[in-house]
Scaffold this motif. Structure first.
Motif, PDB file in Angstrom:
ATOM      1  N   ASP A 117       0.777  -1.455   0.018  1.00  0.00           N
ATOM      2  CA  ASP A 117      -0.059   0.037   0.234  1.00  0.00           C
ATOM      3  C   ASP A 117       1.054   1.197   0.100  1.00  0.00           C
ATOM      4  O   ASP A 117       0.394   2.306  -0.031  1.00  0.00           O
ATOM      5  N   GLN A 118       2.062   1.265   0.087  1.00  0.00           N
ATOM      6  CA  GLN A 118       3.020   2.292  -0.053  1.00  0.00           C
ATOM      7  C   GLN A 118       2.888   3.227   0.853  1.00  0.00           C
ATOM      8  O   GLN A 118       2.742   4.458   0.712  1.00  0.00           O
ATOM      9  N   LYS A 119       2.847   2.713   2.074  1.00  0.00           N
ATOM     10  CA  LYS A 119       2.564   3.548   3.363  1.00  0.00           C
ATOM     11  C   LYS A 119       3.780   4.117   4.207  1.00  0.00           C
ATOM     12  O   LYS A 119       3.882   5.083   5.094  1.00  0.00           O
ATOM     13  N   ILE A 120       4.953   3.460   3.783  1.00  0.00           N
ATOM     14  CA  ILE A 120       6.373   3.840   4.373  1.00  0.00           C
ATOM     15  C   ILE A 120       7.482   4.615   3.531  1.00  0.00           C
ATOM     16  O   ILE A 120       7.364   4.505   2.234  1.00  0.00           O
ATOM     17  N   ILE A 121       7.715   5.624   4.349  1.00  0.00           N
ATOM     18  CA  ILE A 121       8.641   6.530   3.613  1.00  0.00           C
ATOM     19  C   ILE A 121       9.901   6.562   4.346  1.00  0.00           C
ATOM     20  O   ILE A 121       9.991   6.706   5.607  1.00  0.00           O
ATOM     21  N   LEU A 122      11.069   5.960   3.525  1.00  0.00           N
ATOM     22  CA  LEU A 122      12.448   5.773   4.058  1.00  0.00           C
ATOM     23  C   LEU A 122      13.347   7.019   3.887  1.00  0.00           C
ATOM     24  O   LEU A 122      13.486   7.506   2.879  1.00  0.00           O
ATOM     25  N   ILE A 123      13.758   7.601   5.086  1.00  0.00           N
ATOM     26  CA  ILE A 123      14.737   8.737   5.071  1.00  0.00           C
ATOM     27  C   ILE A 123      16.019   8.178   5.440  1.00  0.00           C
ATOM     28  O   ILE A 123      16.438   7.719   6.228  1.00  0.00           O
ATOM     29  N   LYS A 124      17.048   8.463   4.596  1.00  0.00           N
ATOM     30  CA  LYS A 124      18.314   7.865   4.661  1.00  0.00           C
ATOM     31  C   LYS A 124      19.158   9.247   5.154  1.00  0.00           C
ATOM     32  O   LYS A 124      19.403   9.943   4.583  1.00  0.00           O
ATOM     33  N   GLY A 125      19.569   8.990   6.546  1.00  0.00           N
ATOM     34  CA  GLY A 125      20.445   9.922   7.411  1.00  0.00           C
ATOM     35  C   GLY A 125      20.430   9.655   8.747  1.00  0.00           C
ATOM     36  O   GLY A 125      19.884   8.583   9.285  1.00  0.00           O
ATOM     37  N   ASP A 126      20.998  10.610   9.335  1.00  0.00           N
ATOM     38  CA  ASP A 126      20.927  10.625  11.004  1.00  0.00           C
ATOM     39  C   ASP A 126      19.622  11.130  11.511  1.00  0.00           C
ATOM     40  O   ASP A 126      19.411  12.378  11.350  1.00  0.00           O
ATOM     41  N   ALA A 127      19.036  10.244  12.509  1.00  0.00           N
ATOM     42  CA  ALA A 127      17.881  10.940  12.718  1.00  0.00           C
ATOM     43  C   ALA A 127      18.102  12.130  13.894  1.00  0.00           C
ATOM     44  O   ALA A 127      17.345  12.953  13.815  1.00  0.00           O
TER      45      ALA A 127
END
Length: 219
Positions: A117-127
């Motif tokens: 359902d494409q609910k997930i957004i992945l952010i690549k980086g330091d939280a």
């Protein structure tokens, strides 16, 4: 990665009780099981996966609270993100942040395969850098990242949490080593737990589930 190779640990829950509890817990979906298999094939150790009891607890909290917007700090290979995404209602979204390049690649592949359902957004980086940039507030935040940075993650996350929202923190008992902390991560987690207990902006319960999980509610 093994947390305490060669070091004595405390067995938090009787192994037979924990095995029984796991058998009595709703099992993972087929997609999540495939994600676990894929992770196991590509990594030497997958003990950083949250596990089914924690995953089902997260799903239950999302459903009970009616959370629609979720933030995860620490993706690993995507296990807990996928578990939580399965519990979100239509239109819900989950943002997850990961800084390890290998884990980013594995999680991205898993989300492409299993996040139908494409609910997930992945952010690549330091939280520590990414969380302050995020717009709006979240209904639920799951923290399972670098233990030495828990205090900073908490500071940044609380301002992004809606009033009445939930912040769930994993590994707070660190295999029982927080009782007499000797190494750096155990000492950091002990200090973190004590700071939460003294924070009058929140109310919380620390549960001896798996490796310890604290559920924090923002007042």
């Amino acid at each position: 990665m093994k947390k305490h190779r060669g070091k004595p640990i405390v067995q938090i829950t009787d192994p037979d009780i924990e095995e029984y509890a796991l058998r009595m817990t709703t099992s993972e979906s087929e997609d999540v099981k495939k994600l676990v298999e894929s992770s196991d094939e590509q990594l030497e150790y997958i003990d950083m996966l949250s596990g089914n009891m924690v995953g089902q607890l997260l799903k239950m909290l999302i459903k009970i609270s009616g959370a629609r917007r979720v933030l995860e700090i620490g993706t690993f290979t995507g296990y807990s993100a996928l578990m939580m995404a399965e519990a979100l209602p239509e239109g819900g979204e989950l943002t997850t942040i990961e800084m390890n390049i290998l884990y980013q690649e594995l999680a991205e592949n898993h989300f492409r395969s299993f996040d139908k359902d494409q609910k997930i957004i992945l952010i690549k980086g330091d939280a520590r850098e990414e969380v302050p940039k995020l717009a709006g507030v979240f209904d639920l935040i799951f923290l399972d990242a670098d233990k030495l940075s828990y205090a900073e993650y908490y500071k940044n996350s609380l301002g992004k949490l809606a009033s009445g929202g939930l912040l769930v923190v994993d590994n707070v008992l660190w295999d029982g080593t927080i009782l007499e902390p000797q190494e750096e991560k155990a000492m950091a987690l002990d200090a973190f737990n004590k700071a939460i207990a003294d924070d009058d902006r929140v109310e919380q319960v620390l549960l001896p589930v798996r490796d310890g999980i604290t559920i924090i509610r923002k007042k």
